[in-house]
Structures are given as structure tokens and as C-alpha cells.
Scaffold this motif. Sequence first.
Motif, PDB file in Angstrom:
ATOM      1  N   LEU A  34       0.824  -1.210   0.000  1.00  0.00           N
ATOM      2  CA  LEU A  34       0.000   0.000   0.000  1.00  0.00           C
ATOM      3  C   LEU A  34       0.861   1.265   0.000  1.00  0.00           C
ATOM      4  CD1 LEU A  34      -2.732  -1.074   2.587  1.00  0.00           C
ATOM      5  CD2 LEU A  34      -2.998  -0.830   0.108  1.00  0.00           C
ATOM      6  N   ALA A  35       1.991   1.207   0.726  1.00  0.00           N
ATOM      7  CA  ALA A  35       2.828   2.399   0.843  1.00  0.00           C
ATOM      8  C   ALA A  35       3.714   2.603  -0.384  1.00  0.00           C
ATOM      9  CB  ALA A  35       3.698   2.305   2.092  1.00  0.00           C
ATOM     10  N   GLY A  36       4.056   1.512  -1.041  1.00  0.00           N
ATOM     11  CA  GLY A  36       4.947   1.625  -2.196  1.00  0.00           C
ATOM     12  C   GLY A  36       4.176   1.926  -3.471  1.00  0.00           C
ATOM     13  N   GLY A  37       4.721   1.467  -4.536  1.00  0.00           N
ATOM     14  CA  GLY A  37       4.055   1.687  -5.814  1.00  0.00           C
ATOM     15  C   GLY A  37       4.739   0.897  -6.906  1.00  0.00           C
ATOM     16  N   GLY A  38       4.015   0.663  -7.980  1.00  0.00           N
ATOM     17  CA  GLY A  38       4.572  -0.012  -9.138  1.00  0.00           C
ATOM     18  C   GLY A  38       5.054  -1.410  -8.841  1.00  0.00           C
ATOM     19  N   PHE A  39       6.299  -1.697  -9.260  1.00  0.00           N
ATOM     20  CA  PHE A  39       6.848  -3.049  -9.173  1.00  0.00           C
ATOM     21  C   PHE A  39       7.004  -3.512  -7.722  1.00  0.00           C
ATOM     22  CE2 PHE A  39      10.500  -6.060  -9.538  1.00  0.00           C
ATOM     23  CZ  PHE A  39       9.812  -7.037 -10.259  1.00  0.00           C
ATOM     24  N   LEU A  40       7.357  -2.557  -6.816  1.00  0.00           N
ATOM     25  CA  LEU A  40       7.512  -2.911  -5.402  1.00  0.00           C
ATOM     26  C   LEU A  40       6.205  -3.434  -4.826  1.00  0.00           C
ATOM     27  CD1 LEU A  40       9.141  -2.935  -2.769  1.00  0.00           C
ATOM     28  CD2 LEU A  40       8.460  -0.552  -2.415  1.00  0.00           C
ATOM     29  N   LEU A  45       2.789  -7.841  -2.858  1.00  0.00           N
ATOM     30  CA  LEU A  45       1.529  -8.586  -2.939  1.00  0.00           C
ATOM     31  C   LEU A  45       1.788 -10.056  -3.262  1.00  0.00           C
ATOM     32  CD1 LEU A  45      -0.834  -6.073  -4.777  1.00  0.00           C
ATOM     33  CD2 LEU A  45      -1.055  -6.921  -2.434  1.00  0.00           C
ATOM     34  N   GLY A  46       2.734 -10.308  -4.177  1.00  0.00           N
ATOM     35  CA  GLY A  46       3.088 -11.693  -4.505  1.00  0.00           C
ATOM     36  C   GLY A  46       3.658 -12.426  -3.308  1.00  0.00           C
ATOM     37  N   GLY A  47       4.530 -11.735  -2.544  1.00  0.00           N
ATOM     38  CA  GLY A  47       5.089 -12.347  -1.339  1.00  0.00           C
ATOM     39  C   GLY A  47       4.024 -12.640  -0.304  1.00  0.00           C
TER      40      GLY A  47
END
Length: 288
Positions: A34-40, A45-47
Motif C-alpha cells: 500500500l505504501a509503495g508503488g509499481g513493481f515494489l 503482494l506476490g510475497g
Amino acid sequence: MGERLTYQPWQLRAARSRLLGGGLAILLLLWLALAGGGFLSLLALGGAALGGLYLLRTAWEPLRRGNLVVELVAEGARVNGVLYPKEAFQGVEGPRGSWTWLEKRPNSLQPYKLHLAPPWQKGPLFRLRFREASLPLPLDLPGWDRILRHLGLSWRDHPGLVRYLMSATGPAWLNGLLYPPEEALPGWEAARRRYRAAWAWLWLGLALVGASFLAVDYQARGLQSRLREGESLALDPQPFVPLFALGLLGLLLAAGAFLRHFNLGRGRPGWVVAYNPLQTRGDHGKPS
């Protein structure tokens, strides 16, 4: 009253610890998403999704069947009060599912990459087959091999069971997700003591790192507060030196314990990663 088989309290405590620790890690990953963006965010989410699947198999499922009670009586096996007669026993089914589809590595020190069924696979790997019913065979239940022996079958008489148990390696044997048959218990109990000692050194190292970080943070906040009050301060690194040394000591202790006992990277694995109680192995999992 016959022999009564239940899960040991430490197995349930270990499952609760995995659920708590893993749940906190998933919450952290969701916060990063939620705090990051894009690829991070996608990585986080995958983790979190993979962590949820892992906890489903290694924490939630063991807790869900934690009240399982198997009584070995003269007539057969009584499972949570329901009698399954000896004369109706037809053998063991399994392994169910393609549990070896990407695991086999014949020339490796670890011939199988995965040690448990994939978390998306429904149902247990092995089942006890009776004339009119079938039951899961929980390989984490202390005394599961005695159930088979009581019903007239040795676990070594079933090729699929032998293949799975002889090839499954890793900490699942030591943290209660797989329980060894009776003949392997003495060596396994010694390995469990060594495993707990390894984790004690890891936690000690991490605790020292955490204490060092908190102490440095406290000192830095104190300096900032005094600067805000208008004091003129010369930067003196002397008070921070023992704190950084404490953190470095903790890091060395944790890293040393991890590399010696686990060593998950390439090359020769640590003994925990290569451990199988049914095989005679040396310190790092190599057959002796």
C-alpha cells in the motif's frame, strides 16, 4: 481402553508461532504494497500471497486437526470416536497428486527440492483405505506408524510411503510437520535438541542487533532533543562505538548460526536443510 495417539503440545505451539510470525510478516508486506508503488507493490503482494499459502499448509492445517485423537483398540482404530474395523482395512493409498513434478534432482545432495505437498494441492498425500471409507494418514501425528502396524501393515511395505519419507529432507522433520516412525525416534530427539540450540543462537544474535538498534536510536533522539533546546554539542562518536560493536556481535552470531545449521544458498546445505531421520548422515547432511 487402547493406546491413545494425539498431537504433542509443542507441535501445536510451533504451529501457532508460525501463524503469528507469518501473519505479522504478511501484514508488513501488505503495508509495503500500500505504501509503495509499481513493481515494489506487485512484489509485496506476490510475497503476501505465497506467505498465505505457506501458512495455510504449515500452520492453519496442523491447528485445524490439532484435536485429532486416534485410539488403537482390539477391533481396529477409533478416530475421534468413530471405529474403523481391522478386518475392513484395505491398505494405504498414495501419494496423491504430482508431488515430485519439479522436485527430483538425482545428482544433488538434496534429491528433492520440495519437502511437503504444494500448498494448492487439496487433501493429504496418503490415505488409509477401508471397505466403506477412507481416512487421511497424518504423517505429523506421533505414532502414525503404529496405526499402520496395528492394522497389519508396516510403513516399509508401501513403496510410495517409503519413497516419500526417505526423500523428504529439511526442517519439516524437526518442527513437527513430519513425525518420524518409532525406530528413528532416538536420533531424531537428539537432532531436535540441536535444532532448538541453533534457533537459540539465532534469536540471541537477533536480540543483540535489535537492542543495539534501539539504544542507538535512543541516543540519537537525545542528541536531537538537546540540539533543539539550543545546546551547542560537538559530535562525539565515542558513546556509539560499544552499541555498534554489540550490533555487530549479534549479526555475527546470527549469521554464523544460520550459515552453519541452515545455509540455504547454493552449494553444500546446512544439516537442517539436508536432515532426514531415516538416513544416516554426517554433519551437513551428506550420507556417511
